[in-house]
Motif scaffolding. Structure first.
Motif, PDB file in Angstrom:
ATOM      1  N   GLY A 129       0.811  -1.210   0.000  1.00  0.00           N
ATOM      2  CA  GLY A 129       0.000   0.000   0.000  1.00  0.00           C
ATOM      3  C   GLY A 129       0.837   1.250   0.000  1.00  0.00           C
ATOM      4  O   GLY A 129       1.913   1.296   0.605  1.00  0.00           O
ATOM      5  N   TYR A 130       0.334   2.266  -0.687  1.00  0.00           N
ATOM      6  CA  TYR A 130       0.997   3.572  -0.739  1.00  0.00           C
ATOM      7  C   TYR A 130       0.015   4.646  -0.296  1.00  0.00           C
ATOM      8  O   TYR A 130      -1.130   4.693  -0.760  1.00  0.00           O
ATOM      9  N   SER A 131       0.454   5.521   0.622  1.00  0.00           N
ATOM     10  CA  SER A 131      -0.317   6.680   1.054  1.00  0.00           C
ATOM     11  C   SER A 131      -1.710   6.248   1.508  1.00  0.00           C
ATOM     12  O   SER A 131      -1.842   5.448   2.432  1.00  0.00           O
ATOM     13  N   LEU A 132      -2.782   6.731   0.879  1.00  0.00           N
ATOM     14  CA  LEU A 132      -4.129   6.307   1.257  1.00  0.00           C
ATOM     15  C   LEU A 132      -4.240   4.785   1.250  1.00  0.00           C
ATOM     16  O   LEU A 132      -4.897   4.188   2.116  1.00  0.00           O
ATOM     17  N   LEU A 202       3.709  15.954   2.718  1.00  0.00           N
ATOM     18  CA  LEU A 202       2.280  15.693   2.834  1.00  0.00           C
ATOM     19  C   LEU A 202       1.979  14.822   4.048  1.00  0.00           C
ATOM     20  O   LEU A 202       1.139  15.158   4.889  1.00  0.00           O
ATOM     21  N   ILE A 203       2.650  13.685   4.120  1.00  0.00           N
ATOM     22  CA  ILE A 203       2.550  12.808   5.291  1.00  0.00           C
ATOM     23  C   ILE A 203       3.967  12.671   5.841  1.00  0.00           C
ATOM     24  O   ILE A 203       4.768  11.897   5.313  1.00  0.00           O
ATOM     25  N   PRO A 204       4.326  13.426   6.858  1.00  0.00           N
ATOM     26  CA  PRO A 204       5.713  13.425   7.330  1.00  0.00           C
ATOM     27  C   PRO A 204       6.144  12.066   7.849  1.00  0.00           C
ATOM     28  O   PRO A 204       5.318  11.240   8.271  1.00  0.00           O
ATOM     29  N   HIS A 232       6.870  12.706  -0.972  1.00  0.00           N
ATOM     30  CA  HIS A 232       5.668  11.883  -1.036  1.00  0.00           C
ATOM     31  C   HIS A 232       5.480  11.279  -2.428  1.00  0.00           C
ATOM     32  O   HIS A 232       4.956  10.167  -2.558  1.00  0.00           O
ATOM     33  N   ASN A 233       5.923  11.990  -3.450  1.00  0.00           N
ATOM     34  CA  ASN A 233       5.642  11.564  -4.819  1.00  0.00           C
ATOM     35  C   ASN A 233       6.779  10.824  -5.508  1.00  0.00           C
ATOM     36  O   ASN A 233       6.554  10.201  -6.550  1.00  0.00           O
ATOM     37  N   ASN A 234       8.005  10.890  -4.960  1.00  0.00           N
ATOM     38  CA  ASN A 234       9.115  10.271  -5.692  1.00  0.00           C
ATOM     39  C   ASN A 234       9.662   9.021  -5.024  1.00  0.00           C
ATOM     40  O   ASN A 234      10.662   8.469  -5.477  1.00  0.00           O
TER      41      ASN A 234
END
Length: 251
Positions: A129-132, A202-204, A232-234
């Protein structure tokens, strides 16, 4: 002044689903993947599947809150290139899939997604899983027998992320979808591998560390890797990221 704050809170409660689920409508198309839609107890389930090579495990992948697998080509191609079977759940309301997202609905579909994989392969199943999607991955791991759990840029409680961004006590407001991963750990028996970028704004990374400590307190075997320069994106494109994934999966 208090009245204005109450109005701001009411508007935030009304708007927050759109902020949690800013879904991209682009459908997912990638060579080597087929799309399967089936009916489940949780409603229509749509997954994108790459069959992989014999002897390789299966990966059930839960994406972030952009809601379209078209935004996650690196994850899809890297697992595919390693020969793993990949099953990526598509989210209602994103990627051209009908429906509307909600915390409860997505979590029910995530369990249905795992059950679909288990019914269609005898390979060991890793959940990624990633992020959400980490909230979905943890939810599944707490309720199903899996081979391993991989979490990238996870939150401890999504409502805490919302609170930091809105200056509102989101975890205590009525009607807010809280996504409280800290209260969803009981039942996890698989090993857990967490990667979190030290430059994630975004999410530390402190959120991922908080989650790791809570897992350790539950007796879960968890490894936390702080990714230098990872945002968060890379994070999927940082040096060593996929080597660590392969090492965790043992292949």
């Amino acid at each position: 002044m208090l009245g204005l704050y109450a109005l701001y809170a009411a508007v935030a409660i009304w708007m927050h689903p759109g902020l949690i689920y800013p879904f991209d409508p682009r459908p997912f198309e990638m060579e080597g993947y087929s799309t399967v839609t089936t009916q489940s107890d949780a409603g229509p389930l749509t997954v994108s599947v790459s069959e992989g090579e014999a002897g390789q495990p299966a990966v059930l992948f839960f994406m972030g809150n952009t809601g379209s697998l078209a935004r996650f080509p690196t994850s899809m191609t890297q697992h595919q290139a390693a020969g793993r079977m990949v099953v990526a759940m598509q989210y209602p309301g994103g990627g051209g899939v009908d429906g509307a997202p909600s915390e409860g609905g997505l979590k029910d579909l995530a369990l249905a997604g795992f059950d679909w994989v288990a019914a269609n392969t005898d390979r060991p199943i890793y959940v990624h899983g990633y992020s959400l999607g980490t909230g979905l991955a943890v939810h599944v791991a707490a309720r199903r027998e899996i081979a391993g759990l991989m979490l990238d840029a996870p939150f401890a409680r999504m409502c805490d992320v919302m609170a930091r961004q809105s200056a509102l006590p989101a975890c205590f407001l009525p009607g807010v979808q809280r996504w409280d991963t800290l209260h969803d750990l009981e039942g996890i028996t698989a090993d857990v591998h967490i990667q979190h970028g030290d430059a994630d704004q975004l999410i530390p990374a402190s959120d991922g560390q908080c989650l790791a400590r809570a897992m350790e307190a539950e007796g879960i075997d968890v490894t936390f890797h702080l990714v230098p320069g990872g945002t968060h994106n890379n994070i999927f494109r940082t040096e060593g990221y996929w080597d660590r994934v392969a090492a965790f999966m043992g292949r």
